[in-house]
Design a protein around this motif. Structure first.
Motif, PDB file in Angstrom:
ATOM      1  N   ILE A  48      47.407  20.318  37.113  1.00  0.00           N
ATOM      2  CA  ILE A  48      48.543  19.922  36.162  1.00  0.00           C
ATOM      3  C   ILE A  48      48.797  21.154  35.149  1.00  0.00           C
ATOM      4  O   ILE A  48      47.833  21.060  34.505  1.00  0.00           O
ATOM      5  N   ASN A  49      49.858  21.339  35.055  1.00  0.00           N
ATOM      6  CA  ASN A  49      50.490  22.494  34.085  1.00  0.00           C
ATOM      7  C   ASN A  49      51.522  22.013  33.201  1.00  0.00           C
ATOM      8  O   ASN A  49      52.323  21.313  33.753  1.00  0.00           O
ATOM      9  N   TRP A  76      46.433  30.478  40.041  1.00  0.00           N
ATOM     10  CA  TRP A  76      47.591  30.946  40.470  1.00  0.00           C
ATOM     11  C   TRP A  76      48.867  31.330  39.150  1.00  0.00           C
ATOM     12  O   TRP A  76      49.627  32.074  39.166  1.00  0.00           O
ATOM     13  N   VAL A  77      48.333  30.584  37.967  1.00  0.00           N
ATOM     14  CA  VAL A  77      49.281  30.495  36.938  1.00  0.00           C
ATOM     15  C   VAL A  77      48.501  31.162  35.787  1.00  0.00           C
ATOM     16  O   VAL A  77      49.253  32.168  35.086  1.00  0.00           O
ATOM     17  N   ASN A  78      47.449  30.632  35.232  1.00  0.00           N
ATOM     18  CA  ASN A  78      46.842  31.096  33.899  1.00  0.00           C
ATOM     19  C   ASN A  78      46.075  32.378  34.123  1.00  0.00           C
ATOM     20  O   ASN A  78      46.333  33.104  33.202  1.00  0.00           O
ATOM     21  N   SER A 128      43.384  26.522  25.245  1.00  0.00           N
ATOM     22  CA  SER A 128      44.296  26.521  26.641  1.00  0.00           C
ATOM     23  C   SER A 128      43.529  27.103  27.531  1.00  0.00           C
ATOM     24  O   SER A 128      42.500  28.037  27.478  1.00  0.00           O
ATOM     25  N   ALA A 129      44.023  27.003  28.977  1.00  0.00           N
ATOM     26  CA  ALA A 129      43.547  27.604  30.209  1.00  0.00           C
ATOM     27  C   ALA A 129      43.711  29.236  29.881  1.00  0.00           C
ATOM     28  O   ALA A 129      42.775  29.943  30.432  1.00  0.00           O
ATOM     29  N   VAL A 130      45.028  29.605  29.659  1.00  0.00           N
ATOM     30  CA  VAL A 130      45.540  30.998  29.481  1.00  0.00           C
ATOM     31  C   VAL A 130      44.340  31.563  28.249  1.00  0.00           C
ATOM     32  O   VAL A 130      43.703  32.545  28.200  1.00  0.00           O
ATOM     33  N   GLY A 131      44.192  30.491  27.161  1.00  0.00           N
ATOM     34  CA  GLY A 131      43.425  31.019  26.010  1.00  0.00           C
ATOM     35  C   GLY A 131      41.943  31.583  26.494  1.00  0.00           C
ATOM     36  O   GLY A 131      41.255  32.548  26.224  1.00  0.00           O
ATOM     37  N   TRP A 135      57.190  35.986  31.372  1.00  0.00           N
ATOM     38  CA  TRP A 135      57.183  35.134  32.426  1.00  0.00           C
ATOM     39  C   TRP A 135      56.595  35.429  33.924  1.00  0.00           C
ATOM     40  O   TRP A 135      57.115  36.295  34.336  1.00  0.00           O
ATOM     41  N   LEU A 136      55.494  34.872  34.129  1.00  0.00           N
ATOM     42  CA  LEU A 136      54.783  35.083  35.242  1.00  0.00           C
ATOM     43  C   LEU A 136      55.799  35.154  36.737  1.00  0.00           C
ATOM     44  O   LEU A 136      55.535  35.951  37.484  1.00  0.00           O
ATOM     45  N   ASP A 137      56.522  34.181  36.589  1.00  0.00           N
ATOM     46  CA  ASP A 137      57.403  33.815  37.748  1.00  0.00           C
ATOM     47  C   ASP A 137      58.419  35.303  37.986  1.00  0.00           C
ATOM     48  O   ASP A 137      58.402  35.706  39.065  1.00  0.00           O
TER      49      ASP A 137
END
Length: 349
Positions: free
Chosen positions: A66-67, A148-150, A176-179, A288-290
């Motif tokens: 869940i993001n 796949w995201v962070n 956060s996850a990215v952090g 933006w990763l996308d």
């Protein structure tokens, strides 16, 4: 997110044959038929699965994540939106359970990324084989779901910034996850981190992940940067919050520093301090990763994931899981995901 406080009054459509979840002819999916607050529009549905075509595979969910961007898609505010009705979720890992007659690069039992276009918050799906990315079997399952995201967001910003070893990074939402991935990757790359959080109880856990300095948002850290970094140059800022928090990052940057925004958790407008842009030559950018995925070749994307999977299997990067819920308990899972925590909330069949 501003719409926290789930009442658990979700629109439930009880599966007619919930005892058949172990079979592979149906999927149990968290869906939405219109955009709106997740508490208002998400529902649980059982759907039949189509037959597997020659160039398709049938997959079963192992773990989903869940993001914040998942909520943006449900709300209708994200940069790209799924065609309605849609299945929620963008990130997860699955197992191939059936392979089409013309598929040669996959076989039953392979672990793969659950394709985002299918919607990840569901127990099974039939998807085009060309949309599948394989996951090494020796990578931890929870990390594979979160891969796949962070992690690529943190990796791309760090690698593409071209900053030299020993430089300092400042980031808000450091828990956060990215952090957390940024802290660990920066250490691996020889960079140092000044990390901003909202709660004092997060300071020691972040130091356990390798953070050099951890401060709270209201500490006035932006006026103490020279002391906090022993005179180091703060060349890069990670902003995923917005509002006053983003402005403090600008003030913390050294002359010529770059401020990169990749999220806006508070949805607060930012009134940029013009004097810092002029006199300190601060550069404001977005990521933006996308878009990065769209702009780069499959070969380059694969090279990146080869690197990330190697960091995972060797223990260079890891990530805590706050809680794991069954898909049937998605209301509680979404409630937990918007509460203060350290680590992601996952879903499983």
């Amino acid at each position: 997110m501003r719409w926290t406080g789930f009442s658990l009054n979700f629109l439930w459509r009880t599966p007619a044959r919930s005892d058949r979840l172990c079979l592979v002819d149906t999927t149990l999916a968290i869906t939405y038929h219109e955009h709106g607050k997740p508490a208002d529009v998400l529902r649980l549905e059982e759907r039949p699965l189509p037959e597997v075509g020659p160039q398709e595979v049938k997959i079963k969910l192992l773990k989903a994540v869940i993001n914040p961007s998942d909520f943006g898609m449900v709300l209708g505010s994200y940069g790209k939106l799924a065609e309605l009705p849609a299945v929620g979720g963008r990130e997860g890992v699955a197992e191939v359970i059936e392979v089409g007659s013309e598929v040669t690069h996959l076989r039953a039992g392979d672990r793969i990324r659950f394709p985002e276009n299918a919607g990840v918050w569901q127990t099974a799906a039939v998807v085009p084989a060309k949309d599948v990315w394989k996951v090494p079997a020796d990578v931890d399952l929870d990390l594979a779901a979160m891969a796949w995201v962070n992690p690529p967001t943190a990796w791309r910003i760090l690698r593409d910034a071209n900053i030299h070893e020993g430089s300092w990074i400042v980031q808000n939402a450091a828990n956060s996850a990215v952090g957390l991935f940024t802290i660990q990757m920066a250490k691996y790359l020889g960079l140092r981190t000044l990390n901003v959080v909202r709660r004092e109880e997060l300071i020691e856990p972040l130091k356990g992940y390798g953070a050099d300095v951890v401060v709270t948002e209201d500490s006035g850290y932006e006026k103490q940067v020279k002391a906090l970094t022993d005179g180091g140059e703060v060349t890069l800022a990670f902003n995923s919050v917005g509002g006053e928090s983003a402005i403090r990052l600008v003030k913390a940057l050294s002359r010529g520093g770059t401020h990169i925004t990749f999220g806006a958790m508070t949805f607060e407008a930012v009134r940029w301090p013009t004097r810092y842009l002029i006199f300190n030559d601060i550069c404001l950018k977005g990521f933006w990763l996308d878009r990065w995925y769209r702009d780069n070749s499959p070969e380059r994307i694969q090279v990146m994931f080869d690197n990330l999977f190697n960091l995972m299997r060797t223990g260079v990067i890891s990530a805590p899981v706050s809680a794991t819920y069954k898909i049937q308990d998605f209301a509680q899972a979404l409630e937990a995901s918007t509460s203060p925590k350290l680590g992601k909330v996952l879903l499983e069949p």
